[in-house]
Design an enzyme around this catalytic site. Structure first.
Site, PDB file in Angstrom:
ATOM      1  N   PRO A  79      -7.801   7.634  -5.318  1.00 37.33           N
ATOM      2  CA  PRO A  79      -7.639   9.056  -4.986  1.00 37.33           C
ATOM      3  C   PRO A  79      -8.643   9.565  -3.948  1.00 37.33           C
ATOM      4  O   PRO A  79      -8.747  10.780  -3.765  1.00 37.33           O
ATOM      5  CB  PRO A  79      -7.866   9.734  -6.335  1.00 37.33           C
ATOM      6  CG  PRO A  79      -8.888   8.863  -6.999  1.00 37.33           C
ATOM      7  CD  PRO A  79      -8.626   7.448  -6.537  1.00 37.33           C
ATOM      8  N   HIS A 135     -10.319  -2.773   3.371  1.00 40.83           N
ATOM      9  CA  HIS A 135      -9.763  -1.445   3.609  1.00 40.83           C
ATOM     10  C   HIS A 135      -8.938  -1.434   4.899  1.00 40.83           C
ATOM     11  O   HIS A 135      -9.108  -2.291   5.761  1.00 40.83           O
ATOM     12  CB  HIS A 135     -10.958  -0.488   3.735  1.00 40.83           C
ATOM     13  CG  HIS A 135     -10.664   0.809   4.397  1.00 40.83           C
ATOM     14  ND1 HIS A 135     -10.787   0.990   5.753  1.00 40.83           N
ATOM     15  CD2 HIS A 135     -10.264   1.992   3.888  1.00 40.83           C
ATOM     16  CE1 HIS A 135     -10.471   2.241   6.035  1.00 40.83           C
ATOM     17  NE2 HIS A 135     -10.152   2.868   4.941  1.00 40.83           N
ATOM     18  N   TYR A 159       0.864  -1.187   0.000  1.00 43.86           N
ATOM     19  CA  TYR A 159       0.000   0.000   0.000  1.00 43.86           C
ATOM     20  C   TYR A 159       0.899   1.236   0.000  1.00 43.86           C
ATOM     21  O   TYR A 159       1.411   1.643   1.039  1.00 43.86           O
ATOM     22  CB  TYR A 159      -0.898  -0.050   1.241  1.00 43.86           C
ATOM     23  CG  TYR A 159      -2.051   0.935   1.270  1.00 43.86           C
ATOM     24  CD1 TYR A 159      -2.202   1.939   0.322  1.00 43.86           C
ATOM     25  CD2 TYR A 159      -3.013   0.855   2.267  1.00 43.86           C
ATOM     26  CE1 TYR A 159      -3.264   2.825   0.364  1.00 43.86           C
ATOM     27  CE2 TYR A 159      -4.085   1.729   2.331  1.00 43.86           C
ATOM     28  CZ  TYR A 159      -4.199   2.710   1.370  1.00 43.86           C
ATOM     29  OH  TYR A 159      -5.246   3.590   1.428  1.00 43.86           O
ATOM     30  N   LYS A 209      -2.081   5.061  -3.144  1.00 43.40           N
ATOM     31  CA  LYS A 209      -2.993   6.112  -2.682  1.00 43.40           C
ATOM     32  C   LYS A 209      -2.750   7.337  -3.548  1.00 43.40           C
ATOM     33  O   LYS A 209      -1.634   7.860  -3.592  1.00 43.40           O
ATOM     34  CB  LYS A 209      -2.689   6.417  -1.206  1.00 43.40           C
ATOM     35  CG  LYS A 209      -3.460   7.560  -0.595  1.00 43.40           C
ATOM     36  CD  LYS A 209      -4.962   7.373  -0.643  1.00 43.40           C
ATOM     37  CE  LYS A 209      -5.421   6.137   0.098  1.00 43.40           C
ATOM     38  NZ  LYS A 209      -6.863   5.921   0.054  1.00 43.40           N
TER      39      LYS A 209
END
Ligand code: GKR
Ligand code: MG
Length: 433
Positions: A222, A328, A144, A192
């Site tokens: 985004p 998430h 991530y 991200k």
């Protein structure tokens, strides 16, 4: 078995200056460790969002929790979450963990997970097997990536080492990704976005594809910073890179907006999947997302969907509707890591590598005995131990509490951090591009 003790440990953990469309991460993220004890001496733990509002909500549940049988979770769910509330449950305008409308779910989840941990410990079974059994023995996580400023988090007197350095261009994205993949063995990548000009972010994804090749699925998220037109432009530019197991996550605000982007991309022959944890945060959002064809992959999260069993229901609902499931994450330590892993292990259609912020946190702040959770080839294996498989290191919890007591803020406010450290006039505007 009866619950006889509830202890809340508010803690602060160093967080590097990560950027997103919400703003900038503060030098410390806030978490709460929840500990339940029973009359027969078993302890269960969980980890959730931090700060005053979350601690107060857990405190308010004390009376209902003390004396309860930890197996009776359906009644507790009803008691804590059956509150009439209307308004925007999405994460469009509020960072995860700060929307008051999912506070009841977050509060229940923290208690539920600690109950499941103690049930697992009482019966000698891992939590994933207590909640119906695993479909996999190890859960995959993704690399991530974030754009970030230089710095490893913490305050000047207590500044942490900066493992990844400044990441503000495509080359630095690739460098940090290699570093993360070398160490953790991740097989999927999420960037991200919503931070730099979309064309630079497109170039970052293309550079990642050039470096890691088509066998490594890519996603970009985004947090709804783009307009419908910009989302279509990004979708067209990254048609190839986001295919084959990747997805475009919450490109613009609202399900209607995402549905429109999807329609326009399909008309151009581009069938990129859309993921969401911003527009889809509660059960009624799921059929609506399906109906508008706005989302093909829902990002679950036991912390705010209302615990592990609600995530299993979500998994089932997505299966019935023919939608995919992913997970998430926000800044977290090892107790959350294990809760995410256990529930992910039970969801057959959770076929994407889950998000995790874990690489951005440090061993210095970990609160579990034995230090950080270990990854094996990008996965976290289910430990052969009862409950979540981890215990609290009380000295480390006390250090986390000391840090919490030293810092002046009690909620996440990425916009304020942005104004403090980057641009005194910064405001979150949607769409930014
Ligand atoms: O930590 O800045 C962040 C992330 O942007 C987080 O707040 C998001 O909830 O990771 C998240 C996501 O949207 O996937
Ligand atoms: Mg997201």
């Amino acid at each position: 078995m009866k619950i006889t003790g509830l202890t809340l440990h508010p803690i602060a953990i160093a967080d590097p200056p990560l950027r997103s469309s919400y703003g900038l991460h503060a030098p410390f993220a806030l978490r709460t460790i929840v500990e339940l004890k029973t009359d027969d001496g078993v302890t269960g733990i969980s980890e959730t969002y931090g700060g005053e509002t979350q601690v107060n909500a857990l405190e308010a549940a004390r009376e209902r929790v003390i004396g309860m049988d930890p197996f009776q979770l359906a009644g507790l769910y009803e008691a804590l979450t059956n509150v009439k509330a209307t308004g925007d449950r999405s994460q469009t305008y509020m960072v995860p963990g700060e929307n008051p409308l999912d506070l009841p779910n977050r509060t229940f989840a923290a208690i539920e997970i600690a109950c499941l941990d103690l049930i697992g410990k009482a019966v000698g079974k891992p939590v994933c097997d207590v909640i119906g059994g695993r479909v996999r023995d190890a859960v995959s996580f993704s690399a991530y990536l974030f754009y970030k400023h230089a710095g490893g988090g913490g305050f000047s007197g207590d500044a942490y080492g900066d493992e990844y350095g400044e990441i503000l261009d495509p080359a630095a994205c690739v460098r940090s990704c290699k570093q993360m993949i070398d160490f953790y063995g991740f097989k999927e990548i999420k960037l991200k976005g919503g931070v730099l000009d979309p064309d630079i972010e497109i170039e970052s994804i293309k550079a990642l594809r050039r470096e890691f090749g088509p066998k490594v699925p890519l996603r970009i998220d985004p947090n709804c910073a783009w307009s419908v037109d910009t989302s279509v432009h990004v979708g067209e530019s990254l048609a190839e890179e986001l295919s084959d197991g990747g997805y475009l996550e919450d490109p613009c605000a609202d399900l209607e907006g995402m549905g429109e982007v999807r329609k326009r991309l399909l008309a151009k022959g581009i069938n990129t999947d859309f993921g969401s944890n911003v527009a889809v945060t509660s059960f009624p959002d799921v059929p609506k997302a399906k109906q508008l064809d706005a989302v093909q992959v829902v990002l679950s999260d036991p912390h705010y969907w209302g615990g592990m069993r609600q995530v299993q229901y979500l998994s089932h609902m997505c299966g019935v509707l023919g939608m995919g499931l992913s997970m998430h994450s926000n800044s977290h330590l090892g107790v959350s890591m294990m809760a995410m892993t256990h529930v992910a292990a039970t969801c057959p259609n959770l076929t994407y590598a889950c998000d995790t912020h874990y690489p951005w946190q440090t061993a210095k702040d970990e609160v579990i005995v034995g230090g950080r959770v270990k990854f094996v080839n990008g996965t976290v294996p289910i430990p052969d131990k009862p409950g979540l498989g981890v215990e609290l290191d009380y000295d480390q919890v006390a250090r986390g509490r000391e840090r919490y007591d030293k810092i002046p803020y009690r909620k996440r406010d990425d916009e304020a951090e942005m104004r403090k450290h980057v641009d005194p006039n910064w405001k979150r505007v949607l769409p930014r591009w």
